[in-house]
Design a protein around this motif. Structure first.
Motif, PDB file in Angstrom:
ATOM      1  N   ASP A   4      13.437  17.385   3.702  1.00 44.58           N
ATOM      2  CA  ASP A   4      12.039  17.103   4.024  1.00 44.58           C
ATOM      3  C   ASP A   4      11.334  16.432   2.845  1.00 44.58           C
ATOM      4  O   ASP A   4      10.556  15.477   3.026  1.00 44.58           O
ATOM      5  CB  ASP A   4      11.301  18.389   4.399  1.00 44.58           C
ATOM      6  N   ALA A   5      11.591  16.939   1.628  1.00 42.60           N
ATOM      7  CA  ALA A   5      10.944  16.388   0.437  1.00 42.60           C
ATOM      8  C   ALA A   5      11.360  14.930   0.211  1.00 42.60           C
ATOM      9  O   ALA A   5      10.531  14.071  -0.115  1.00 42.60           O
ATOM     10  CB  ALA A   5      11.283  17.235  -0.787  1.00 42.60           C
ATOM     11  N   LEU A   6      12.645  14.637   0.395  1.00 41.64           N
ATOM     12  CA  LEU A   6      13.131  13.269   0.194  1.00 41.64           C
ATOM     13  C   LEU A   6      12.571  12.315   1.256  1.00 41.64           C
ATOM     14  O   LEU A   6      12.216  11.170   0.955  1.00 41.64           O
ATOM     15  CB  LEU A   6      14.657  13.245   0.221  1.00 41.64           C
ATOM     16  N   ILE A   7      12.497  12.793   2.493  1.00 45.65           N
ATOM     17  CA  ILE A   7      11.949  11.945   3.561  1.00 45.65           C
ATOM     18  C   ILE A   7      10.467  11.669   3.307  1.00 45.65           C
ATOM     19  O   ILE A   7      10.002  10.530   3.434  1.00 45.65           O
ATOM     20  CB  ILE A   7      12.148  12.603   4.938  1.00 45.65           C
ATOM     21  N   ARG A   8       9.704  12.699   2.913  1.00 48.31           N
ATOM     22  CA  ARG A   8       8.287  12.499   2.618  1.00 48.31           C
ATOM     23  C   ARG A   8       8.103  11.508   1.462  1.00 48.31           C
ATOM     24  O   ARG A   8       7.200  10.663   1.483  1.00 48.31           O
ATOM     25  CB  ARG A   8       7.619  13.831   2.279  1.00 48.31           C
ATOM     26  N   LYS A   9       8.971  11.609   0.457  1.00 48.48           N
ATOM     27  CA  LYS A   9       8.903  10.686  -0.686  1.00 48.48           C
ATOM     28  C   LYS A   9       9.116   9.250  -0.235  1.00 48.48           C
ATOM     29  O   LYS A   9       8.416   8.324  -0.679  1.00 48.48           O
ATOM     30  CB  LYS A   9       9.958  11.081  -1.731  1.00 48.48           C
ATOM     31  N   ASN A  10      10.071   9.049   0.666  1.00 48.68           N
ATOM     32  CA  ASN A  10      10.344   7.701   1.173  1.00 48.68           C
ATOM     33  C   ASN A  10       9.211   7.181   2.045  1.00 48.68           C
ATOM     34  O   ASN A  10       8.878   5.993   1.996  1.00 48.68           O
ATOM     35  CB  ASN A  10      11.661   7.695   1.955  1.00 48.68           C
ATOM     36  N   VAL A  11       8.625   8.052   2.846  1.00 57.84           N
ATOM     37  CA  VAL A  11       7.494   7.643   3.694  1.00 57.84           C
ATOM     38  C   VAL A  11       6.325   7.209   2.820  1.00 57.84           C
ATOM     39  O   VAL A  11       5.679   6.182   3.088  1.00 57.84           O
ATOM     40  CB  VAL A  11       7.078   8.791   4.641  1.00 57.84           C
ATOM     41  N   ARG A  12       6.042   7.978   1.762  1.00 58.31           N
ATOM     42  CA  ARG A  12       4.950   7.603   0.854  1.00 58.31           C
ATOM     43  C   ARG A  12       5.217   6.250   0.198  1.00 58.31           C
ATOM     44  O   ARG A  12       4.313   5.434   0.035  1.00 58.31           O
ATOM     45  CB  ARG A  12       4.744   8.686  -0.212  1.00 58.31           C
ATOM     46  N   ALA A  13       6.480   6.021  -0.193  1.00 57.05           N
ATOM     47  CA  ALA A  13       6.840   4.739  -0.812  1.00 57.05           C
ATOM     48  C   ALA A  13       6.615   3.586   0.160  1.00 57.05           C
ATOM     49  O   ALA A  13       6.094   2.532  -0.214  1.00 57.05           O
ATOM     50  CB  ALA A  13       8.291   4.782  -1.281  1.00 57.05           C
ATOM     51  N   LEU A  14       7.008   3.789   1.424  1.00 58.52           N
ATOM     52  CA  LEU A  14       6.803   2.744   2.429  1.00 58.52           C
ATOM     53  C   LEU A  14       5.315   2.507   2.688  1.00 58.52           C
ATOM     54  O   LEU A  14       4.882   1.361   2.848  1.00 58.52           O
ATOM     55  CB  LEU A  14       7.508   3.123   3.729  1.00 58.52           C
ATOM     56  N   ASP A  15       4.530   3.585   2.720  1.00 60.00           N
ATOM     57  CA  ASP A  15       3.084   3.439   2.920  1.00 60.00           C
ATOM     58  C   ASP A  15       2.457   2.620   1.793  1.00 60.00           C
ATOM     59  O   ASP A  15       1.582   1.777   2.034  1.00 60.00           O
ATOM     60  CB  ASP A  15       2.408   4.816   2.999  1.00 60.00           C
ATOM     61  N   ARG A  16       2.896   2.869   0.558  1.00 60.93           N
ATOM     62  CA  ARG A  16       2.381   2.090  -0.576  1.00 60.93           C
ATOM     63  C   ARG A  16       2.756   0.612  -0.427  1.00 60.93           C
ATOM     64  O   ARG A  16       1.929  -0.276  -0.661  1.00 60.93           O
ATOM     65  CB  ARG A  16       2.921   2.634  -1.902  1.00 60.93           C
ATOM     66  N   ASP A  17       4.006   0.358  -0.038  1.00 58.24           N
ATOM     67  CA  ASP A  17       4.454  -1.028   0.116  1.00 58.24           C
ATOM     68  C   ASP A  17       3.705  -1.732   1.247  1.00 58.24           C
ATOM     69  O   ASP A  17       3.360  -2.916   1.136  1.00 58.24           O
ATOM     70  CB  ASP A  17       5.958  -1.072   0.383  1.00 58.24           C
ATOM     71  N   ILE A  18       3.455  -1.012   2.331  1.00 61.10           N
ATOM     72  CA  ILE A  18       2.710  -1.589   3.457  1.00 61.10           C
ATOM     73  C   ILE A  18       1.286  -1.931   3.021  1.00 61.10           C
ATOM     74  O   ILE A  18       0.754  -3.000   3.361  1.00 61.10           O
ATOM     75  CB  ILE A  18       2.702  -0.615   4.654  1.00 61.10           C
ATOM     76  N   GLN A  19       0.660  -1.043   2.252  1.00 64.17           N
ATOM     77  CA  GLN A  19      -0.687  -1.307   1.755  1.00 64.17           C
ATOM     78  C   GLN A  19      -0.703  -2.514   0.820  1.00 64.17           C
ATOM     79  O   GLN A  19      -1.618  -3.354   0.870  1.00 64.17           O
ATOM     80  CB  GLN A  19      -1.230  -0.069   1.027  1.00 64.17           C
ATOM     81  N   ASN A  20       0.317  -2.616  -0.026  1.00 58.77           N
ATOM     82  CA  ASN A  20       0.419  -3.772  -0.926  1.00 58.77           C
ATOM     83  C   ASN A  20       0.581  -5.068  -0.142  1.00 58.77           C
ATOM     84  O   ASN A  20       0.050  -6.118  -0.537  1.00 58.77           O
ATOM     85  CB  ASN A  20       1.593  -3.599  -1.889  1.00 58.77           C
ATOM     86  N   MET A  21       1.324  -5.008   0.967  1.00 55.55           N
ATOM     87  CA  MET A  21       1.485  -6.192   1.805  1.00 55.55           C
ATOM     88  C   MET A  21       0.146  -6.620   2.412  1.00 55.55           C
ATOM     89  O   MET A  21      -0.136  -7.815   2.536  1.00 55.55           O
ATOM     90  CB  MET A  21       2.495  -5.919   2.923  1.00 55.55           C
ATOM     91  N   LYS A  22      -0.693  -5.649   2.768  1.00 59.29           N
ATOM     92  CA  LYS A  22      -2.015  -5.972   3.316  1.00 59.29           C
ATOM     93  C   LYS A  22      -2.871  -6.680   2.274  1.00 59.29           C
ATOM     94  O   LYS A  22      -3.568  -7.656   2.574  1.00 59.29           O
ATOM     95  CB  LYS A  22      -2.715  -4.690   3.786  1.00 59.29           C
ATOM     96  N   ILE A  23      -2.802  -6.196   1.032  1.00 61.67           N
ATOM     97  CA  ILE A  23      -3.564  -6.822  -0.055  1.00 61.67           C
ATOM     98  C   ILE A  23      -3.056  -8.237  -0.312  1.00 61.67           C
ATOM     99  O   ILE A  23      -3.838  -9.177  -0.478  1.00 61.67           O
ATOM    100  CB  ILE A  23      -3.463  -5.972  -1.334  1.00 61.67           C
TER     101      ILE A  23
END
Length: 221
Positions: free
Chosen positions: A21-40
């Motif tokens: 669960d911890a590893l999956i949450r870490k990966n989801v957070r990383a993807l969310d950051r990358d998605i936000q960076n793509m929006k910028i």
């Protein structure tokens, strides 16, 4: 000590689930950051297109170069949107993995056994190939193998959907982006251009080209 314990004691299912669960949450957070960076990045790229178009309107001597800039940044915008789409797809796959892992551990509680899931194996194998997730996805695959949810993935054992980089952007897609951002204002530029001395035009193009390269590097960094 941990190695000795692993020889005589089976891994604790609850601890295994917490790690996964911890590893999956870490990966989801990383993807969310990358998605936000793509929006910028998308917003910045759109602004560069608009700036180039306005510069062409203000200074006819730069109209030709500005048109080239617009197309270059439009291609970059196409790439940004494709990458953002890939990140959204990866996030959906990762969330699917999370649901399947939770289901596997729930079944284990009831049946006291763990079944290998080919669906999770396929998704994990795909996600490991993403540069953004390769490190932590390898960790997750190790934990899932320890738990018996997936088997060791070797070579071409699984059919995977390769995420291929496209070398050429479709001109129609670039045209659509320009039409969307500029609302058709770019088309008449060439027709509006007055005669400009060759030397003056060349100097303006060189200066603008250097500025465009700087903006592209800033977008990619």
């Amino acid at each position: 000590m941990q190695t000795i314990r692993s020889v005589f004691f089976k891994p604790d299912p609850a601890e295994q689930k917490r790690k996964c669960d911890a590893l999956i949450r870490k990966n989801v957070r990383a993807l969310d950051r990358d998605i936000q960076n793509m929006k910028i990045t998308e917003s910045k790229t759109r602004n560069y297109i608009l700036q180039a178009s306005k510069r062409a309107e203000r200074n006819p001597a730069q109209a030709k170069q500005a048109r080239q800039e617009c197309r270059t940044f439009a291609k970059e915008l196409v790439n940004v949107r494709r990458q953002a789409g890939r990140l959204h797809t990866s996030k959906a796959q990762l969330q699917s993995v999370q649901m399947q892992v939770n289901e596997a551990f729930s079944i284990r509680k009831i049946e006291n056994s763990m079944k290998v899931s080919s669906g999770i194996m396929k998704d994990v194998n795909t996600l490991i190939k993403l540069p953004e997730l390769s490190g932590t996805m390898n960790e997750l695959s190790q934990e899932l193998m320890k738990a018996g949810i997936i088997e060791e993935m070797v070579g071409d054992m699984l059919e995977t959907n390769e995420l291929l980089e496209e070398d050429e952007e479709a001109e129609a897609e670039v045209d659509a982006v320009l039409s969307e951002v500029l609302k058709g204002k770019l088309g008449p530029i060439d027709q509006q251009m007055p005669a400009i001395p060759a030397q003056e035009e060349e100097e303006a193009e060189v200066e603008d080209l250097e500025q465009m390269r700087g903006r592209l590097e800033a977008l990619k960094s």
